[in-house]
Enzyme design. Sequence first.
Site, PDB file in Angstrom:
ATOM      1  N   GLY A 145       0.805  -1.215   0.000  1.00 15.30           N
ATOM      2  CA  GLY A 145       0.000   0.000   0.000  1.00 15.30           C
ATOM      3  C   GLY A 145       0.838   1.264   0.000  1.00 15.30           C
ATOM      4  O   GLY A 145       1.279   1.740   1.049  1.00 15.30           O
ATOM      5  N   THR A 190       0.144   3.900  -2.924  1.00 11.09           N
ATOM      6  CA  THR A 190      -0.692   4.919  -3.578  1.00 11.09           C
ATOM      7  C   THR A 190      -1.814   5.399  -2.655  1.00 11.09           C
ATOM      8  O   THR A 190      -2.410   4.606  -1.918  1.00 11.09           O
ATOM      9  CB  THR A 190      -1.294   4.328  -4.871  1.00 11.09           C
ATOM     10  N   PRO A 249      -5.277   8.433  -2.397  1.00  9.86           N
ATOM     11  CA  PRO A 249      -6.201   9.131  -3.295  1.00  9.86           C
ATOM     12  C   PRO A 249      -5.570  10.367  -3.950  1.00  9.86           C
ATOM     13  O   PRO A 249      -5.883  10.687  -5.088  1.00  9.86           O
ATOM     14  CB  PRO A 249      -7.362   9.517  -2.373  1.00  9.86           C
ATOM     15  N   ILE A 290      -5.086  -0.605  -4.408  1.00 12.85           N
ATOM     16  CA  ILE A 290      -4.205  -1.637  -3.863  1.00 12.85           C
ATOM     17  C   ILE A 290      -4.625  -3.028  -4.360  1.00 12.85           C
ATOM     18  O   ILE A 290      -5.771  -3.434  -4.227  1.00 12.85           O
ATOM     19  CB  ILE A 290      -4.188  -1.580  -2.312  1.00 12.85           C
ATOM     20  N   GLU A 314       3.160   0.802 -11.213  1.00 18.19           N
ATOM     21  CA  GLU A 314       4.595   0.699 -10.848  1.00 18.19           C
ATOM     22  C   GLU A 314       5.481   1.677 -11.608  1.00 18.19           C
ATOM     23  O   GLU A 314       6.581   1.347 -12.035  1.00 18.19           O
ATOM     24  CB  GLU A 314       5.072  -0.748 -11.014  1.00 18.19           C
TER      25      GLU A 314
HETATM   26  C1  LIG Z   1      -4.671  -2.125 -11.665  1.00 17.03           C
HETATM   27  C2  LIG Z   1      -3.809  -1.295 -10.761  1.00 17.03           C
HETATM   28  C3  LIG Z   1      -3.202  -1.890  -9.671  1.00 17.03           C
HETATM   29  C4  LIG Z   1      -2.449  -1.119  -8.786  1.00 17.03           C
HETATM   30  N1  LIG Z   1      -1.897  -1.727  -7.679  1.00 17.03           N
HETATM   31  C5  LIG Z   1      -1.248  -0.967  -6.758  1.00 17.03           C
HETATM   32  C6  LIG Z   1      -0.752  -1.552  -5.544  1.00 17.03           C
HETATM   33  O1  LIG Z   1      -0.871  -2.764  -5.332  1.00 17.03           O
HETATM   34  N2  LIG Z   1      -0.171  -0.732  -4.626  1.00 17.03           N
HETATM   35  C7  LIG Z   1      -0.021   0.607  -4.834  1.00 17.03           C
HETATM   36  O2  LIG Z   1       0.514   1.277  -3.959  1.00 17.03           O
HETATM   37  N3  LIG Z   1      -0.465   1.183  -5.996  1.00 17.03           N
HETATM   38  C8  LIG Z   1      -1.079   0.429  -6.942  1.00 17.03           C
HETATM   39  N4  LIG Z   1      -1.546   1.004  -8.106  1.00 17.03           N
HETATM   40  C9  LIG Z   1      -1.399   2.450  -8.296  1.00 17.03           C
HETATM   41  C10 LIG Z   1      -0.359   2.806  -9.348  1.00 17.03           C
HETATM   42  O3  LIG Z   1       0.919   2.536  -8.870  1.00 17.03           O
HETATM   43  C11 LIG Z   1      -0.588   4.284  -9.699  1.00 17.03           C
HETATM   44  O4  LIG Z   1      -1.794   4.352 -10.445  1.00 17.03           O
HETATM   45  C12 LIG Z   1       0.545   4.854 -10.520  1.00 17.03           C
HETATM   46  O5  LIG Z   1       1.710   4.965  -9.750  1.00 17.03           O
HETATM   47  C13 LIG Z   1       0.197   6.261 -11.066  1.00 17.03           C
HETATM   48  O6  LIG Z   1      -0.283   7.083 -10.070  1.00 17.03           O
HETATM   49  P1  LIG Z   1      -1.691   7.858 -10.244  1.00 17.03           P
HETATM   50  O7  LIG Z   1      -2.680   6.878 -10.741  1.00 17.03           O
HETATM   51  O8  LIG Z   1      -1.985   8.559  -8.972  1.00 17.03           O
HETATM   52  O9  LIG Z   1      -1.459   8.889 -11.390  1.00 17.03           O
HETATM   53  P2  LIG Z   1      -0.837  10.377 -11.198  1.00 17.03           P
HETATM   54  O10 LIG Z   1       0.395  10.302 -10.403  1.00 17.03           O
HETATM   55  O11 LIG Z   1      -1.913  11.282 -10.747  1.00 17.03           O
HETATM   56  O12 LIG Z   1      -0.460  10.698 -12.705  1.00 17.03           O
HETATM   57  C14 LIG Z   1      -1.424  11.161 -13.653  1.00 17.03           C
HETATM   58  C15 LIG Z   1      -0.684  11.483 -14.950  1.00 17.03           C
HETATM   59  O13 LIG Z   1       0.273  12.533 -14.704  1.00 17.03           O
HETATM   60  C16 LIG Z   1       1.563  12.096 -15.107  1.00 17.03           C
HETATM   61  N5  LIG Z   1       2.581  12.672 -14.231  1.00 17.03           N
HETATM   62  C17 LIG Z   1       2.570  12.735 -12.866  1.00 17.03           C
HETATM   63  N6  LIG Z   1       3.680  13.316 -12.418  1.00 17.03           N
HETATM   64  C18 LIG Z   1       4.424  13.626 -13.521  1.00 17.03           C
HETATM   65  C19 LIG Z   1       5.687  14.244 -13.712  1.00 17.03           C
HETATM   66  N7  LIG Z   1       6.433  14.643 -12.699  1.00 17.03           N
HETATM   67  N8  LIG Z   1       6.140  14.394 -14.986  1.00 17.03           N
HETATM   68  C20 LIG Z   1       5.393  13.961 -16.043  1.00 17.03           C
HETATM   69  N9  LIG Z   1       4.187  13.385 -15.907  1.00 17.03           N
HETATM   70  C21 LIG Z   1       3.715  13.204 -14.664  1.00 17.03           C
HETATM   71  C22 LIG Z   1       1.516  10.577 -15.007  1.00 17.03           C
HETATM   72  O14 LIG Z   1       2.523   9.975 -15.803  1.00 17.03           O
HETATM   73  C23 LIG Z   1       0.107  10.300 -15.506  1.00 17.03           C
HETATM   74  O15 LIG Z   1       0.083  10.312 -16.898  1.00 17.03           O
HETATM   75  C24 LIG Z   1      -2.268   0.253  -9.024  1.00 17.03           C
HETATM   76  C25 LIG Z   1      -2.853   0.845 -10.167  1.00 17.03           C
HETATM   77  C26 LIG Z   1      -3.606   0.083 -11.024  1.00 17.03           C
HETATM   78  C27 LIG Z   1      -4.230   0.738 -12.219  1.00 17.03           C
END
Ligand SMILES: Cc1cc2nc3c(=O)[nH]c(=O)nc-3n(C[C@H](O)[C@H](O)[C@H](O)COP(=O)(O)OP(=O)(O)OC[C@H]3O[C@@H](n4cnc5c(N)ncnc54)[C@H](O)[C@@H]3O)c2cc1C
Length: 387
Positions: A129, A131, A133, A162, A369
């Site tokens: 865990g 990520t 909101p 997660i 990831e």
């Molecule tokens: C099916 C699934 C399973 C998952 N499982 C887990 C898990 O087990 N544990 C866990 O902790 N998380 C998990 N996640 C979360 C995942 O790791 C995040 O969705 C991912 O890291 C992206 O974060 P975000 O969704 O908040 O997007 P954001 O960080 O909000 O990004 C949104 C957009 O902005 C871009 N962006 C953000 N910052 C920058 C920057 N500095 N420069 C350029 N572009 C940028 C991103 O590339 C993206 O295109 C999971 C996600 C999915 C979809």
Amino acid sequence: MNDVMANSMLDEDLQGIRDMARKFSDEKVAPTALELDQKHEYPLDLMKELGELGLLGCCIPEAYGGSELGVLAHSLVIEEISRNSGTLGLAIDAHTSLGMMPVLFGGSEEQKQQYLTPAAQGHEIFAFGLTEPHSGSDAGGAKTTAVLDGDEFVINGSKSWITNTGVASSYNVCCKTDPSASGSKGLSLILVRGGTPGFEIGKPETKLCVRGSNTAQLFFNDCRVPKENLIGEINRGFPLFMKGLDEGRIAISALSIGLAQGVLERAVRYAKDRYAFGQPITAYQGVSFMLAEMETQIAACRALCYTVAKMNDAGIPYSKEAAMLKNAAGEMCNEVCYKAMQVLGGNGLSEEYEVERFYRDARLNTIGEGTTEICKMVIARYTLNDY
Ligand SMILES: Cc1cc2nc3c(=O)[nH]c(=O)nc-3n(C[C@H](O)[C@H](O)[C@H](O)COP(=O)(O)OP(=O)(O)OC[C@H]3O[C@@H](n4cnc5c(N)ncnc54)[C@H](O)[C@@H]3O)c2cc1C
């Protein structure tokens, strides 16, 4: 499937692991993959069987119930499983690379004995865990807090997206333990057992892809866990899970390669049987060139994946290379799935022909990831420094 190039990079033991995982994937995973996706059902029995076969513990030392074969062996398992199911590929990745590895890297002897042994054998499942909101890519922005009160940490906050929720017994939760520290500083990794009072799991996300892998929010409301559940040093959690994430990038790239390979196999089978204008569609270069491009793209990423995994197994630092691999493999997987769908024409959009499921599952791989953009950021940092 032609393994000549892959075999040139693998010794006999690794080929044996790959073949064992492939047999399991074709005989046990393939028959139920579509149904589990349709029902959004977690492949718990398959996880247990993988554990019994020793395929969940490739990166775990024998002393903790693993087979100690290394990250390359682990990535071969994920690749083969993902040839038939992205859902199971992700469940394994979250359990092993994200869940177990930080405990292996930073846990105490007691923690390793207690948590890794049942997990490596498939008796217990791990989740990770990080990520929240309001913070995903910005991993240091976690707001969930853990405050030491006597012999316990009191955790408050929430996590989102997660994997392995509900089925997991252990959750590695990233918490802010020093509120005065900025960014990625002052974070700690704390293990929370499922069922601990004050810890609740939200309703499952209804998502586009990897539908059987149980994704949900975690809620912590004055959740008390023993202070012994701290993994590694207090306020030093960030480097620990970043190390796990590097390894996870190899695993999720193997997932990309497996999905792409699976979809190529389905596209070739279909194309050989499909006739248009009196000939199999493979007679048209418009189609056969797409298949040629797909195979070439997969082979290139596979070679990169094995190389980066070997760097890990040889103890060579590889953060830049892991980001290059994740970026290349995630994008490649989506391009290959797009082409496979094109090869199948209208049937590519039907659940029955499976390409539709692979196409959906591929969308995870440029996001989870470390998004493609975050990977590029990591690579560019090294590139600008290296030249
Ligand atoms: C099916 C699934 C399973 C998952 N499982 C887990 C898990 O087990 N544990 C866990 O902790 N998380 C998990 N996640 C979360 C995942 O790791 C995040 O969705 C991912 O890291 C992206 O974060 P975000 O969704 O908040 O997007 P954001 O960080 O909000 O990004 C949104 C957009 O902005 C871009 N962006 C953000 N910052 C920058 C920057 N500095 N420069 C350029 N572009 C940028 C991103 O590339 C993206 O295109 C999971 C996600 C999915 C979809």
